[in-house]
Design an enzyme around this catalytic site. Structure first.
Site, short mmCIF file in Angstrom:
data_model
loop_
_atom_site.label_atom_id
_atom_site.label_comp_id
_atom_site.label_asym_id
_atom_site.label_seq_id
_atom_site.Cartn_x
_atom_site.Cartn_y
_atom_site.Cartn_z
N TYR A 140 -47.00 10.94 29.91
CA TYR A 140 -46.43 10.02 31.02
C TYR A 140 -45.05 9.64 30.70
O TYR A 140 -44.06 9.43 31.40
CB TYR A 140 -47.49 8.73 31.41
CG TYR A 140 -47.24 7.98 32.51
CD1 TYR A 140 -47.42 8.60 33.97
CD2 TYR A 140 -46.81 6.74 32.70
CE1 TYR A 140 -47.20 7.97 35.09
CE2 TYR A 140 -46.36 5.94 33.55
CZ TYR A 140 -46.68 6.60 34.82
OH TYR A 140 -46.36 5.79 36.03
N ASP A 145 -47.72 14.66 51.00
CA ASP A 145 -48.57 14.36 49.85
C ASP A 145 -49.61 15.76 49.79
O ASP A 145 -49.36 16.55 50.27
CB ASP A 145 -49.46 13.23 50.06
CG ASP A 145 -49.97 12.49 49.00
OD1 ASP A 145 -50.78 13.04 48.40
OD2 ASP A 145 -49.82 11.28 49.00
#
Ligand SMILES: NC(=O)c1ccc[n+]([C@@H]2O[C@H](COP(=O)([O-])OP(=O)(O)OC[C@H]3O[C@@H](n4cnc5c(N)ncnc54)[C@H](O)[C@@H]3O)[C@@H](O)[C@H]2O)c1
Length: 451
Positions: A357, A245
């Site tokens: 997106y 991450d």
């Protein structure tokens, strides 16, 4: 974020009100619990006369303690009838021998009595042959029509049930176990109306309680939400996990990695150096990569800035492309490996305010389809999972009305949980799932949006 409407709709007052007003009545979905071993906790009915029923019948004792057949003495099982049989938790029907239009009535004849005798959250699997492999046009048409049947039954079944169609290629009969273990169990509870093709393949699972034992898996965006659930689920299934991450998420990433006995890796996947940094950080190689990290920067196209467009494309699409390429070129992803990208139903159907997106998520589906054959030469599979509305930070940030619409506009009348997406991925990366590649599996409660 909790969904208070489900609690309300299942209370005695709420139930009466919801029925009177004709509002959606979502049920509590049953999910897989740690420690459970049998995929089906209840009665399983097997029906149909084709060769796939025979293959599935050989697995019954491993799937459940209680199984029935649709005819007396078939597969040495008791005959099930709606009048005398127990409520059904799972149904497998082999429709692969339906070779013409007139025979399709058997779908009605077999399924109609079962619909009055379903246990909560029943799982249904119809088996067929891939139409594109069949020479006779009428047979191919009959097999293709199964798709219309299963998708419609998925909308009618209610009780939190799910209905899937498995097209089993010639020689792939021995691939059924992994698929049935997944699609007949609560692991697939938020999946319905899906069509999956199984091809012949030779991966084996020795221990179904730890099907990923000995595999090393990288999960991006793993500090929270769906990514954290994926890491937990892969670790539960025996994989050694590497959680990636952004550096800002280091604290939660480290804590989760420690709990799972895995490793954390802080890296912004959208930087130019990310591919080389990733390869350098994984000298021992990996078997599985799950591209889960993703962001939204929603705006209508009229108002979307260049920065908003680029941020989403860079993280959601470009990073999975260049990272996978680097992992392949350097041999970091080993032969026999698994790649899964997390797409979205927005990438299938499009969505208001999400041109950037949807471009990124549709591009991921294109990547899976384009890379399938090339990767197959190294026995690597690549698939996409397309979640619908999943309860997470991402959806909690939506405006109330959009969030409520997303939750209810599906056959389950509720959002899914990160665990539901994670279970689908854990199935796709199993050794026996070498039978599945180049496909898109939606985890969307059979959302009304998209195919
Ligand atoms: N939640 C849903 O309803 C839903 C639906 C469809 C698809 N998805 C997809 O599922 C995936 C996970 O979504 P979520 O809901 O858990 O979102 P989330 O925002 O909770 O988690 C996304 C994770 O990705 C990480 N990340 C973002 N940019 C990164 C970068 N540049 N480098 C490394 N890590 C980065 C974030 O730090 C975060 O931990 C995303 O790809 C999302 O598009 C979610």
């Amino acid at each position: 974020m909790s969904d208070r409407y489900i609690e309300f709709a299942n209370s005695s007052v709420g139930h009466r009100l919801v029925s009177a007003l004709g509002l959606p009545a979502p049920v509590h979905l049953e999910r897989w619990m740690a420690g459970r071993t049998r995929p089906v906790d209840g009665a399983l009915l097997i029906g149909g006369e084709g060769p796939l029923a025979k293959a599935a019948a050989g697995l019954l004792n491993r799937l459940t303690d209680s199984s029935y057949a649709d005819q007396e003495g078939r597969f040495e099982r008791p005959r099930w009838t709606a009048e005398h049989g127990p409520k059904l938790k799972a149904i497998v029907f082999d429709a692969s021998d339906l070779v013409n239009t007139d025979q399709l009535i058997r779908l009605r004849d077999f399924f109609q009595p079962t619909l009055k005798a379903l246990a909560p959250c029943p799982r249904v699997v119809v088996l067929g042959r891939p139409p594109e492999t069949l020479a006779d046009p009428f047979t191919a048409s009959a097999q293709r029509s199964l798709e219309g049947f299963t998708r419609s039954l998925g909308r009618e079944i209610r009780h939190g049930g799910g209905v899937q169609l498995l097209y089993v290629g010639e020689g792939a009969e021995d691939r059924l176990e992994g698929a049935l273990r997944f699609f007949l169990s609560p692991k697939s509870v938020y999946i319905s109306g899906q069509v999956v093709r199984l091809a012949s393949n030779d991966g084996q699972v020795d221990d179904w309680t730890r099907p990923l034992a000995g595999r090393r898996a990288l999960v991006t965006g793993a500090s929270r939400g769906i990514g954290a659930a994926i890491a937990e689920t892969l670790a539960r299934d025996g994989a050694e996990v590497i959680l990636l991450d952004v550096p800002q998420a280091r604290e939660s990433l480290d804590a989760l990695a420690a709990r799972l006995g895995g490793r954390s890796l802080c890296l912004d996947i959208s930087t130019d150096e990310a591919p080389q940094d990733l390869v350098t950080a994984l000298p021992e190689g990996i078997d599985i990569v799950v591209h889960n990290a993703g962001i939204t920067r929603d705006k209508t196209l009229a108002k979307m800035s260049e920065a908003q467009w680029n941020a989403v494309i860079d993280v959601n699409l470009k990073a999975p492309q260049v990272l996978t390429q680097a992992l392949l070129e350097h041999g970091t992803l080993r032969d026999g490996g698994r790649v899964v990208v997390v797409s979205s139903t927005s990438g299938i159907a499009g969505n208001f305010g999400q041109t950037n997106y949807a471009v990124s998520k549709a591009g991921l589906i294109g990547l899976v389809q384009a890379w399938e054959l090339e990767l197959a030469k190294r026995a690597i599979t690549i698939n996409a999972v397309a979640p619908g509305f999943i309860e997470s930070h991402m959806t909690a940030a939506m405006p109330f009305t959009v969030r409520e619409a997303g939750r209810r506009m599906n056959a389950m009348g509720q959002g899914g949980l990160p665990q539901d997406v994670a279970e689908a991925i854990a199935w796709l990366v199993q050794p026996t799932s070498g039978a599945v590649t180049g496909q898109v599996l939606r985890v969307c409660g059979q959302s009304l949006i998209g195919a």
